[in-house]
Motif scaffolding. Structure first.
Motif, short mmCIF file in Angstrom:
data_model
loop_
_atom_site.label_atom_id
_atom_site.label_comp_id
_atom_site.label_asym_id
_atom_site.label_seq_id
_atom_site.Cartn_x
_atom_site.Cartn_y
_atom_site.Cartn_z
N SER A 1 -13.88 0.81 -1.71
CA SER A 1 -12.96 1.06 -2.83
C SER A 1 -13.10 0.03 -3.95
N TYR B 1 -13.47 1.26 4.27
CA TYR B 1 -12.86 1.98 3.15
C TYR B 1 -12.50 1.02 2.02
N PHE B 2 -11.88 -0.11 2.38
CA PHE B 2 -11.46 -1.06 1.34
C PHE B 2 -12.67 -1.75 0.71
N LEU C 1 -6.35 8.10 4.64
CA LEU C 1 -6.90 6.95 5.36
C LEU C 1 -6.16 6.74 6.69
N LEU D 1 -13.63 6.91 1.01
CA LEU D 1 -13.14 7.60 2.21
C LEU D 1 -14.28 8.28 2.95
N VAL E 1 -11.20 1.39 8.58
CA VAL E 1 -10.29 1.07 7.47
C VAL E 1 -10.88 -0.04 6.60
N MET F 1 0.84 -1.19 0.00
CA MET F 1 0.00 0.00 0.00
C MET F 1 0.87 1.25 0.00
N ASN F 2 0.61 2.18 -0.91
CA ASN F 2 1.35 3.43 -1.00
C ASN F 2 0.94 4.34 0.15
N LYS G 1 -0.15 7.94 -0.81
CA LYS G 1 -1.46 7.94 -1.47
C LYS G 1 -2.58 7.73 -0.46
N ASN G 2 -2.31 6.91 0.55
CA ASN G 2 -3.34 6.57 1.53
C ASN G 2 -3.19 7.34 2.83
N GLY H 1 -11.97 6.65 -4.81
CA GLY H 1 -11.24 6.82 -3.55
C GLY H 1 -11.91 7.80 -2.61
#
Length: 255
Positions: free
Chosen positions: A131, A127-128, A9, A140, A124, A1-2, A5-6, A136
């Motif tokens: 997604s 969120y996934f 989150l 979120l 969390v 996971m970047n 970017k996250n 995104g």
């Protein structure tokens, strides 16, 4: 996971964690003057742990705990025993705790932190789930709504099964929805495993079984074969059953 970017989150998780932690010290034994808190359900966990006899390998939690689910109970017990061995808490007997309500407070705080962490992790997980089908920002936003919703926040600073059950249920939903795009054996197994964990945490999680079965039926319908993927469905069922029996051995031993 970047991570970059996250980053939103990550901040949302920390916010959810902090928000839930604000209620940790509400109604503790030192405030009530007894071994119970202001919420009557919280003490059930500790009464169930009290009746166990680890020296005799007797971890039977009692009928009340079995009627709820046992994963949360055993996890709480493992945390308390670890803290006791580390010298962070002195549990002793009931009379000892009555004479030292500060130690009783520590017991409740340790168990409440478990709920806080799983409550924040549920944000969390949602969120996934979002997604998979949303953008995104939309995923979120959905997670942010869960982060500030009153009932989930309140359940997350009490010694109750709800926040742990919600996390496992959402992870099962995540892999169940992934089945729509990728009906792999891995996704079947993980959907079943986390459904089993959610169910043994709190039995009402059985309703989550709708999602993997709906995804399976979708593929069976599109393939025009009623027994399409039946081996994968069996793996789903076995992984869930394994999680249930490992976390609740007394379902077999006492029936």
């Amino acid at each position: 996971m970047n991570l970059k970017k996250n980053l939103p989150l990550v901040f949302l998780f920390l916010f959810a964690l902090g928000l839930r932690a604000t209620g940790l010290k509400l109604g503790l034994p030192s405030e009530t003057g007894g071994l119970t808190t202001l919420h009557p359900d919280e003490s059930v966990t500790f009464f169930s742990l009290e009746r166990m006899k680890p020296a005799e390998l007797d971890f039977y939690p009692g009928e009340v705990a079995l009627s709820w689910g046992t994963l949360h109970l055993y996890t709480t017990g493992a945390i308390l025993k670890t803290l006791e061995l580390a010298g962070a808490i002195n549990i002793g007997g009931r009379d000892d705790l009555k004479g030292s309500l500060g130690e009783a407070d520590k017991m409740y705080l340790a168990a409440r932190w478990l709920s806080v962490v799983f409550g924040a992790l549920s944000v969390v997980a949602l969120y996934f789930v979002g997604s998979l089908f949303l953008s995104g920002p939309a995923a979120l936003a959905a997670a942010a709504l869960l982060a500030v919703s009153q009932s989930p926040v309140m359940a997350s600073y009490l010694v109750k099964t709800d926040s742990m059950m919600l996390f496992f249920a959402l992870v099962s939903v995540y892999f169940s929805l992934k089945l729509l795009r990728e009906p792999s054996t891995r996704n079947y197994a993980l959907a079943g495993l986390f459904l089993g964990l959610a169910f043994i945490t709190k039995y009402s999680a059985a309703l989550v079984a709708f999602f993997p079965f709906a995804a399976h039926c979708y593929h069976a319908y599109t393939a025009r074969k009623p027994f399409h993927g039946i081996k994968k469905l069996l793996i789903f069922a076995l992984s869930g059953l394994a999680a249930f029996l490992v976390c609740n051995p007394y379902f077999v031993l006492r029936t």
